[in-house]
Design a protein around this motif. Structure first.
Motif, PDB file in Angstrom:
ATOM      1  N   TRP A 150       7.716 -33.738  31.594  1.00  0.00           N
ATOM      2  CA  TRP A 150       6.544 -33.537  32.432  1.00  0.00           C
ATOM      3  C   TRP A 150       6.714 -32.291  33.295  1.00  0.00           C
ATOM      4  CZ3 TRP A 150       2.363 -36.791  31.951  1.00  0.00           C
ATOM      5  CH2 TRP A 150       2.582 -37.983  31.273  1.00  0.00           C
ATOM      6  N   PHE A 151       5.635 -31.557  33.401  1.00  0.00           N
ATOM      7  CA  PHE A 151       5.502 -30.486  34.376  1.00  0.00           C
ATOM      8  C   PHE A 151       4.303 -30.831  35.253  1.00  0.00           C
ATOM      9  CE2 PHE A 151       8.284 -26.871  33.215  1.00  0.00           C
ATOM     10  CZ  PHE A 151       8.859 -27.413  32.087  1.00  0.00           C
ATOM     11  N   ARG A 152       4.207 -30.175  36.384  1.00  0.00           N
ATOM     12  CA  ARG A 152       3.044 -30.376  37.241  1.00  0.00           C
ATOM     13  C   ARG A 152       2.611 -29.057  37.843  1.00  0.00           C
ATOM     14  NH1 ARG A 152       5.813 -33.883  42.191  1.00  0.00           N
ATOM     15  NH2 ARG A 152       7.073 -32.178  43.094  1.00  0.00           N
ATOM     16  N   GLN A 153       1.330 -28.993  38.150  1.00  0.00           N
ATOM     17  CA  GLN A 153       0.780 -27.784  38.734  1.00  0.00           C
ATOM     18  C   GLN A 153      -0.187 -28.157  39.842  1.00  0.00           C
ATOM     19  OE1 GLN A 153      -1.193 -25.078  36.001  1.00  0.00           O
ATOM     20  NE2 GLN A 153      -0.793 -23.351  37.369  1.00  0.00           N
ATOM     21  N   ALA A 154       0.147 -27.724  41.052  1.00  0.00           N
ATOM     22  CA  ALA A 154      -0.731 -27.902  42.201  1.00  0.00           C
ATOM     23  C   ALA A 154      -1.658 -26.690  42.293  1.00  0.00           C
ATOM     24  CB  ALA A 154       0.094 -28.048  43.470  1.00  0.00           C
ATOM     25  N   PRO A 155      -2.784 -26.827  42.994  1.00  0.00           N
ATOM     26  CA  PRO A 155      -3.722 -25.709  43.114  1.00  0.00           C
ATOM     27  C   PRO A 155      -3.047 -24.448  43.635  1.00  0.00           C
ATOM     28  CG  PRO A 155      -4.719 -27.712  43.934  1.00  0.00           C
ATOM     29  CD  PRO A 155      -3.288 -28.040  43.658  1.00  0.00           C
ATOM     30  N   GLU A 156      -3.295 -23.354  42.938  1.00  0.00           N
ATOM     31  CA  GLU A 156      -2.802 -22.027  43.316  1.00  0.00           C
ATOM     32  C   GLU A 156      -1.279 -21.930  43.297  1.00  0.00           C
ATOM     33  OE1 GLU A 156      -4.593 -20.943  47.007  1.00  0.00           O
ATOM     34  OE2 GLU A 156      -6.622 -20.970  46.194  1.00  0.00           O
ATOM     35  N   LYS A 157      -0.647 -22.808  42.539  1.00  0.00           N
ATOM     36  CA  LYS A 157       0.816 -22.743  42.392  1.00  0.00           C
ATOM     37  C   LYS A 157       1.179 -22.707  40.914  1.00  0.00           C
ATOM     38  CE  LYS A 157       2.128 -24.951  46.729  1.00  0.00           C
ATOM     39  NZ  LYS A 157       2.976 -26.002  47.367  1.00  0.00           N
ATOM     40  N   GLU A 158       2.403 -22.331  40.644  1.00  0.00           N
ATOM     41  CA  GLU A 158       2.870 -22.280  39.263  1.00  0.00           C
ATOM     42  C   GLU A 158       3.206 -23.682  38.765  1.00  0.00           C
ATOM     43  OE1 GLU A 158       4.884 -17.819  39.298  1.00  0.00           O
ATOM     44  OE2 GLU A 158       6.119 -19.594  38.981  1.00  0.00           O
ATOM     45  N   ARG A 159       3.301 -23.797  37.449  1.00  0.00           N
ATOM     46  CA  ARG A 159       3.707 -25.067  36.877  1.00  0.00           C
ATOM     47  C   ARG A 159       5.186 -25.280  37.121  1.00  0.00           C
ATOM     48  NH1 ARG A 159       0.423 -25.801  31.125  1.00  0.00           N
ATOM     49  NH2 ARG A 159      -1.654 -25.590  32.061  1.00  0.00           N
ATOM     50  N   ASP A 160       5.524 -26.444  37.614  1.00  0.00           N
ATOM     51  CA  ASP A 160       6.910 -26.767  37.954  1.00  0.00           C
ATOM     52  C   ASP A 160       7.430 -27.895  37.078  1.00  0.00           C
ATOM     53  OD1 ASP A 160       6.285 -26.323  41.496  1.00  0.00           O
ATOM     54  OD2 ASP A 160       7.055 -24.891  40.017  1.00  0.00           O
ATOM     55  N   PHE A 161       8.691 -27.783  36.726  1.00  0.00           N
ATOM     56  CA  PHE A 161       9.367 -28.834  35.982  1.00  0.00           C
ATOM     57  C   PHE A 161       9.476 -30.085  36.844  1.00  0.00           C
ATOM     58  CE2 PHE A 161      12.219 -30.958  33.236  1.00  0.00           C
ATOM     59  CZ  PHE A 161      13.266 -31.450  34.003  1.00  0.00           C
TER      60      PHE A 161
ATOM     61  N   THR B 112       0.939 -34.209  44.857  1.00  0.00           N
ATOM     62  CA  THR B 112      -0.408 -34.027  44.324  1.00  0.00           C
ATOM     63  C   THR B 112      -0.449 -32.828  43.388  1.00  0.00           C
ATOM     64  OG1 THR B 112      -1.482 -35.034  46.236  1.00  0.00           O
ATOM     65  CG2 THR B 112      -2.802 -33.513  44.915  1.00  0.00           C
ATOM     66  N   ALA B 113      -0.889 -33.052  42.155  1.00  0.00           N
ATOM     67  CA  ALA B 113      -0.922 -32.002  41.141  1.00  0.00           C
ATOM     68  C   ALA B 113      -1.539 -32.562  39.864  1.00  0.00           C
ATOM     69  CB  ALA B 113       0.493 -31.495  40.853  1.00  0.00           C
ATOM     70  N   VAL B 114      -1.793 -31.663  38.937  1.00  0.00           N
ATOM     71  CA  VAL B 114      -2.095 -32.082  37.571  1.00  0.00           C
ATOM     72  C   VAL B 114      -0.764 -32.188  36.838  1.00  0.00           C
ATOM     73  CG1 VAL B 114      -3.225 -31.509  35.398  1.00  0.00           C
ATOM     74  CG2 VAL B 114      -4.351 -30.981  37.584  1.00  0.00           C
ATOM     75  N   TYR B 115      -0.536 -33.303  36.215  1.00  0.00           N
ATOM     76  CA  TYR B 115       0.720 -33.554  35.514  1.00  0.00           C
ATOM     77  C   TYR B 115       0.492 -33.366  34.019  1.00  0.00           C
ATOM     78  CZ  TYR B 115       3.021 -35.198  39.700  1.00  0.00           C
ATOM     79  OH  TYR B 115       3.606 -35.259  40.945  1.00  0.00           O
ATOM     80  N   TYR B 116       1.353 -32.531  33.420  1.00  0.00           N
ATOM     81  CA  TYR B 116       1.245 -32.203  31.997  1.00  0.00           C
ATOM     82  C   TYR B 116       2.442 -32.760  31.242  1.00  0.00           C
ATOM     83  CZ  TYR B 116      -2.273 -28.800  33.448  1.00  0.00           C
ATOM     84  OH  TYR B 116      -3.387 -28.197  33.976  1.00  0.00           O
ATOM     85  N   CYS B 117       2.139 -33.415  30.140  1.00  0.00           N
ATOM     86  CA  CYS B 117       3.166 -33.882  29.224  1.00  0.00           C
ATOM     87  C   CYS B 117       3.521 -32.745  28.268  1.00  0.00           C
ATOM     88  CB  CYS B 117       2.625 -35.078  28.450  1.00  0.00           C
ATOM     89  SG  CYS B 117       3.738 -35.727  27.221  1.00  0.00           S
TER      90      CYS B 117
END
Length: 123
Positions: free
Chosen positions: A35-46, A89-94
């Motif tokens: 999983w990675f996550r991305q908060a508004p105006e931030k990079e995707r984080d592991f 809080t973020a969008v979580y990507y598989c």
């Protein structure tokens, strides 16, 4: 290969959520999923990753609060999130890749991404 993420939602700080990622088109054999996550105006984080052999990896920001697991029979990976904080809080990507990489923490290593699921933690 398709990754279908689900299970996001709105929760209060300190609460728990579990997100799921169903893999189709290929088996988990030889894979690293995570999983990675991305908060508004931030990079995707592991956030977390798991290998076929069960080895697990976590970002320092979630270690001790989040737990990644897999059900090989269902070809599904889960991320149990406890003790949630507003900063989670973020969008979580598989994500998924074959074969395993030592750079499991790098978004560039993953060729397969799910559509993302929103997790919102209110204070």
């Amino acid at each position: 290969v398709q990754l279908q993420a689900s299970g996001g939602g709105l929760v209060q700080a300190g609460g728990s959520l579990r997100v799921s990622c169903a893999l189709s088109g290929r088996t988990f054999s030889g894979a690293t999923m995570g999983w990675f996550r991305q908060a508004p105006e931030k990079e995707r984080d592991f956030v977390a990753a798991i290998r076929e052999n069960g080895q697990k990896y976590y970002a320092s920001s979630v270690k001790g609060r989040f737990a990644i697991s897999r059900d090989s029979a269902k070809n599904t990976v889960y991320l149990q999130m406890n003790g949630l904080k507003p900063e989670d809080t973020a969008v979580y990507y598989c994500v998924a890749r074959w074969p395993h990489t030592v750079r499991y923490y790098s978004a560039e290593e993953y060729g397969y991404w799910g559509q993302g699921t929103q997790v919102t933690v209110s204070s």
